[in-house]
Design an enzyme around this catalytic site. Sequence first.
Site, PDB file in Angstrom:
ATOM      1  N   HIS A   3      15.737 -42.494  15.576  1.00 65.26           N
ATOM      2  CA  HIS A   3      14.662 -43.108  16.360  1.00 65.26           C
ATOM      3  C   HIS A   3      13.301 -42.467  16.117  1.00 65.26           C
ATOM      4  CE1 HIS A   3      14.482 -45.902  20.117  1.00 65.26           C
ATOM      5  NE2 HIS A   3      13.553 -46.187  19.237  1.00 65.26           N
ATOM      6  N   ASP A  34      17.224 -48.529  25.212  1.00 67.57           N
ATOM      7  CA  ASP A  34      17.751 -47.232  24.789  1.00 67.57           C
ATOM      8  C   ASP A  34      18.439 -46.531  25.958  1.00 67.57           C
ATOM      9  OD1 ASP A  34      18.094 -44.698  23.564  1.00 67.57           O
ATOM     10  OD2 ASP A  34      16.118 -44.739  22.636  1.00 67.57           O
ATOM     11  N   HIS A  45      18.252 -43.396  26.152  1.00 72.61           N
ATOM     12  CA  HIS A  45      17.391 -42.219  26.325  1.00 72.61           C
ATOM     13  C   HIS A  45      15.934 -42.638  26.483  1.00 72.61           C
ATOM     14  CE1 HIS A  45      20.934 -41.173  23.832  1.00 72.61           C
ATOM     15  NE2 HIS A  45      20.986 -40.120  24.631  1.00 72.61           N
ATOM     16  N   ASP A  87      13.374 -40.764  25.189  1.00 72.89           N
ATOM     17  CA  ASP A  87      12.642 -40.327  23.988  1.00 72.89           C
ATOM     18  C   ASP A  87      11.209 -39.926  24.330  1.00 72.89           C
ATOM     19  OD1 ASP A  87      14.935 -40.768  22.575  1.00 72.89           O
ATOM     20  OD2 ASP A  87      14.324 -42.693  21.753  1.00 72.89           O
ATOM     21  N   HIS A 138      13.815 -37.074  17.098  1.00 79.22           N
ATOM     22  CA  HIS A 138      14.248 -38.427  17.495  1.00 79.22           C
ATOM     23  C   HIS A 138      14.269 -38.587  19.016  1.00 79.22           C
ATOM     24  CE1 HIS A 138      18.950 -38.112  18.077  1.00 79.22           C
ATOM     25  NE2 HIS A 138      18.328 -37.081  18.588  1.00 79.22           N
ATOM     26  N   ASP A 195      17.469 -49.145  20.198  1.00 77.55           N
ATOM     27  CA  ASP A 195      18.398 -48.104  19.768  1.00 77.55           C
ATOM     28  C   ASP A 195      19.798 -48.601  20.099  1.00 77.55           C
ATOM     29  OD1 ASP A 195      20.066 -45.794  19.681  1.00 77.55           O
ATOM     30  OD2 ASP A 195      18.343 -44.494  20.077  1.00 77.55           O
ATOM     31  N   ASP A 236      22.347 -47.104  20.674  1.00 80.91           N
ATOM     32  CA  ASP A 236      23.053 -46.361  21.723  1.00 80.91           C
ATOM     33  C   ASP A 236      22.671 -46.861  23.120  1.00 80.91           C
ATOM     34  OD1 ASP A 236      20.790 -44.955  22.765  1.00 80.91           O
ATOM     35  OD2 ASP A 236      21.133 -43.232  21.474  1.00 80.91           O
ATOM     36  N   GLU A 239      19.306 -46.066  14.728  1.00 78.41           N
ATOM     37  CA  GLU A 239      20.440 -45.191  15.053  1.00 78.41           C
ATOM     38  C   GLU A 239      21.807 -45.779  14.701  1.00 78.41           C
ATOM     39  OE1 GLU A 239      20.236 -42.033  15.875  1.00 78.41           O
ATOM     40  OE2 GLU A 239      18.220 -41.757  16.720  1.00 78.41           O
TER      41      GLU A 239
END
Length: 298
Positions: A98, A121, A123, A125, A138, A225, A227, A270
Amino acid sequence: MKKLAIIGMPMDLGQARRGVDMGPSAIRYAGVNERLKRLFDEVHDKGDIAVGRPEVEVDPVSNLRNLHLIAEKTEMLAKEVNQAIEEGAFPLVFGGDHSIAIGTIAGVAKHYENLGVIWYDAHGDLNTAETSPTGNIHGMPLAVSLGMGHPLLTNVGGYAPKIKPENIVIIGARSLDEGERELIKKIGIKVYTMHEIDRLGMTKVMEETIEYLKEKTDGVHLSLDLDGLDPHDAPGVGTPVIGGISYRESHLAMEMLAEAGLITSAEFVEVNPILDDKNKTATVAVALMGSLFGEKLL
């Protein structure tokens, strides 16, 4: 005339697990070009940015992993993305980890007064060198795009900041570091955690997101992303977090974005085929791209 420019960014420098550099190849292997050629008048696959196999370096001052290399490579990506937009194409970037978003957003944001960003995402980030538990870049691209972080990163593209906090919506968050939580509250970023997605339903989340961004932005970048999805549906990611967005919810989200005509650039990041099961995650990514660009069952 609908033109698409595909740009591969096979970079794994933003984190420690190898394999995510093969993401663009995995996505192409999953048939992305054939699928998107049905949805665009022109599809130009511009190949991959040359990242090479550089040695890992940790900056002794900031403790950031591969700082100078990431700054250099994301600058290259920013130029490619900028050129695609100047040629009248929709830029679609395949990652890579990312951290590539530093370059994508740098190439996109100069074309808009108020670029909106949907950060799909697990996360946030939103780390900086001071708050990051790992030094992995990332986990920092959204903060960098807001102008927070190391100047080598925030100044990619030759300007900073790229985006404003009130023009960001994070969807699917379920793993936030302490510093990220504090920053979200301090600068007022709109976040839909898994709690809100479960409680409101994805339809309501997307309706609110579209309404929130529609009035005050002149373009919206989607940074997805894999994830963000539950590891059951997208196992081939470097930092999986259980309890994520489902495959069906993600399709609905992409379909609603397609109907709204909101998205002006996108990246899918990712995808790590080394950690995957029979290229399942890349196949999911391609299916979601189909929905984002208006593919319909009937």
